[in-house]
Every structure is written in structure tokens, then in C-alpha cells.
Design an enzyme around this catalytic site. Sequence first.
Site, PDB file in Angstrom:
ATOM      1  N   GLY A 113       0.840  -1.206   0.000  1.00  0.00           N
ATOM      2  CA  GLY A 113       0.000   0.000   0.000  1.00  0.00           C
ATOM      3  C   GLY A 113       0.872   1.252   0.000  1.00  0.00           C
ATOM      4  O   GLY A 113       0.667   2.170  -0.802  1.00  0.00           O
ATOM      5  N   HIS A 114       1.878   1.292   0.892  1.00  0.00           N
ATOM      6  CA  HIS A 114       2.765   2.462   0.946  1.00  0.00           C
ATOM      7  C   HIS A 114       3.542   2.608  -0.364  1.00  0.00           C
ATOM      8  O   HIS A 114       3.730   3.719  -0.865  1.00  0.00           O
ATOM      9  CB  HIS A 114       3.801   2.301   2.065  1.00  0.00           C
ATOM     10  CG  HIS A 114       3.223   2.269   3.445  1.00  0.00           C
ATOM     11  ND1 HIS A 114       3.178   1.123   4.204  1.00  0.00           N
ATOM     12  CD2 HIS A 114       2.686   3.249   4.204  1.00  0.00           C
ATOM     13  CE1 HIS A 114       2.648   1.395   5.379  1.00  0.00           C
ATOM     14  NE2 HIS A 114       2.333   2.674   5.410  1.00  0.00           N
TER      15      HIS A 114
ATOM     16  N   GLN B 263      -6.288   6.083   0.682  1.00  0.00           N
ATOM     17  CA  GLN B 263      -7.720   6.269   0.982  1.00  0.00           C
ATOM     18  C   GLN B 263      -8.199   5.299   2.049  1.00  0.00           C
ATOM     19  O   GLN B 263      -9.308   5.415   2.533  1.00  0.00           O
ATOM     20  CB  GLN B 263      -8.552   6.053  -0.280  1.00  0.00           C
ATOM     21  CG  GLN B 263      -8.647   7.291  -1.148  1.00  0.00           C
ATOM     22  CD  GLN B 263      -9.392   7.031  -2.427  1.00  0.00           C
ATOM     23  OE1 GLN B 263      -9.944   5.948  -2.642  1.00  0.00           O
ATOM     24  NE2 GLN B 263      -9.409   8.003  -3.304  1.00  0.00           N
TER      25      GLN B 263
ATOM     26  N   GLN C 108      -8.742  10.292   7.915  1.00  0.00           N
ATOM     27  CA  GLN C 108      -7.458  11.005   8.008  1.00  0.00           C
ATOM     28  C   GLN C 108      -7.237  11.876   6.757  1.00  0.00           C
ATOM     29  O   GLN C 108      -6.816  13.030   6.852  1.00  0.00           O
ATOM     30  CB  GLN C 108      -6.322   9.996   8.154  1.00  0.00           C
ATOM     31  CG  GLN C 108      -4.937  10.601   7.950  1.00  0.00           C
ATOM     32  CD  GLN C 108      -3.815   9.636   8.259  1.00  0.00           C
ATOM     33  OE1 GLN C 108      -3.517   9.380   9.410  1.00  0.00           O
ATOM     34  NE2 GLN C 108      -3.171   9.091   7.237  1.00  0.00           N
TER      35      GLN C 108
ATOM     36  N   SER D  34      -0.270  -2.021   8.345  1.00  0.00           N
ATOM     37  CA  SER D  34       0.818  -2.482   9.205  1.00  0.00           C
ATOM     38  C   SER D  34       0.260  -3.328  10.344  1.00  0.00           C
ATOM     39  O   SER D  34       0.925  -4.228  10.850  1.00  0.00           O
ATOM     40  CB  SER D  34       1.569  -1.289   9.794  1.00  0.00           C
ATOM     41  OG  SER D  34       2.105  -0.532   8.736  1.00  0.00           O
TER      42      SER D  34
HETATM   43  O1  PAF Z   1      -1.077   7.316   7.994  1.00  0.00           O
HETATM   44  C1  PAF Z   1      -0.022   7.356   8.651  1.00  0.00           C
HETATM   45  O2  PAF Z   1       0.863   6.523   8.507  1.00  0.00           O
HETATM   46  C2  PAF Z   1       0.158   8.470   9.673  1.00  0.00           C
HETATM   47  O3  PAF Z   1      -1.046   8.794  10.288  1.00  0.00           O
HETATM   48  C3  PAF Z   1       0.832   9.719   9.091  1.00  0.00           C
HETATM   49  C4  PAF Z   1      -0.025  10.365   8.010  1.00  0.00           C
HETATM   50  C5  PAF Z   1       2.180   9.356   8.501  1.00  0.00           C
HETATM   51  C6  PAF Z   1       1.039  10.762  10.186  1.00  0.00           C
HETATM   52  O4  PAF Z   1       1.836  10.269  11.207  1.00  0.00           O
END
Ligand code: PAF
Length: 282
Positions: A36-37, A150, A155, A188
Site C-alpha cells: 500500500g505504501h 484512501q 485522516q 501495518s
Molecule cells: O497514515 C499514517 O501513517 C500516519 O497517520 C501519518 C499520516 C504518517 C502521520 O503520522
Amino acid sequence: MITTKSISAIREQVRAWRIKGETVAFVPTMGNLHLGHLTLIKEARLRADHVIASIFVNPMQFGQNEDLDAYPRTLADDQTALIEAGAELLFTPTPAIIYPKGLDAQTLVEVPLISDQLCGESRPGHFRGVATIVCKLFNIVQPDIAVFGQKDFQQLLVIKTMVEDLSMPIEIVGVETIRETSGLAMSSRNGYLTAAQKQQAAVLKQTLDNMAAELSRGKQLGEVIEAAETAITAAGFKNDYLDIRHAKTFSKAQSSDRELVILVAAYMGDTRLIDNLIVKLP
Ligand code: PAF
């Protein structure tokens, strides 16, 4: 890829790129990177000349009983993955660099209304912690674009609102959730699940899909939510929240709304999982 803890090193590199008229995309993370990242990094690459990532497990967004200390730290693996995905600069500050005066003396960023609902209600102060760190990281990196998943729908909305309200000249890009073949959203926190729990957890996405189908058939919002809560509980989850909101305004969905988002948070054992699905009705 250069890894640095230094704010001035990040600023220096960004300044050098800017002088040449080049653009910067930023992907903030807490590390323990998964596909995902890496999809966010790849999207960032498509949208700017340079990609900066950050890894910082932000203490301000964790509640007192949450998993800050246990949160997986896997820097060496993350660096390898980031290089492969195309990041050029990695910012890995310590809490002392980010919060030199300590958390209690830190200026805060508060995005009202949305931050107190759903995840914000279950995790008081969480979105204040997110908005504060993301604002700080934006001020350090000063990117043209920032890319977020998303999967963390609320967030993403908090960050978009902050950027708009504080007139930050940054384009916020949301990237579709990447899923396991079972449908389970990559996270994670999936690493905390046993193999059996992981299998059971796939019910979350199946339930979202069923809800979307029921809504398309015209079933009442309340009935759809009630049936889904029963399905999730029957699969071994402890429900935290399950709700349907307007996808743009985040207000409680009305039967006349056409752009909806279904949001769910539920515990599988001790692990809190979240997921969501955007539904566009005809
Ligand atoms: O989504 C995340 O991994 C965290 O909430 C972020 C946006 C890096 C902020 O610490």
C-alpha cells in the site's frame, strides 16, 4: 536514496531542486512499509520530479493504551523497499527532533468537527496528533504534492481540510486502498493477526461489498447498517463503529445522497482494523 534525520538537510535538497524548477512529491509514513505504501511512492513518482518519504512513528497520535512501543520498526527493510519504489530522500527524525520541547509544550493543529467523529471519537486526540505532525512535516519538506492512502479515509479528509483551512499550497492526492487477495485492506496492523484471524478479517471487505449492493438495490440505510453489524459480529469481530456518511461532506448519509462512504472499525482480538468503501449510487 539518502536517509537523513536532519531538517536542514531536507530543506537544502528541496531548495536545490526548486532552483532548477523541479517539483517535489511527499509521502509521509510511520514505516513498516507494505505494498500500500509503495503504491503511494509510485503514484508520487508519476506526479513530480522528486519523491521524498518520511518514517516517523508519531507519539502524538497514539492514545495512552495504544501500541506506540509495540509499533513495528523495520527501517532497513523499509529503505530497501523505498529505493525500489523510487524514493530519493528519506526523512527519519526522532521524537526529540520533531518535539524538542516535549509533547505538552507543542503548538497543536486542530481540525474541528470531523476530528471528533468515528475514529476521532474512539481515539480522542488522534487526529490532532495527525494534523500536527503532518503540518510540521509539510513545513519541513514544503512539497508541491503529498500522497496518502484512501484506506485512512477520515485522516485524508482531516488533512485536506487542514490544507484548505490553513491555505497551504499543497495538492493532496488520495490513492485507492491496496488489498490482499482475500480483500483485506493492507495495513501495518495486519502483522498482529494470526493466520486464522487474517482469514476471518476478510469478512470486513465482504461486508462492505454486501452493503454497497444493498444500497444500490434501494435498501434503507439503517437496515443496511444493522445487517452488516450482525455479519461482522458473527465473523468474530467486536464492532467499534460502522456508519455511512456523505463522501464529500462527511455528514450522516441521507436516503437522497448519491455519493456515500461506508466506514468501519472493528477489533479482531486486540487488533483494531479499519476499512471503507466509496459507493456512488445512480
Ligand atoms: O497514515 C499514517 O501513517 C500516519 O497517520 C501519518 C499520516 C504518517 C502521520 O503520522
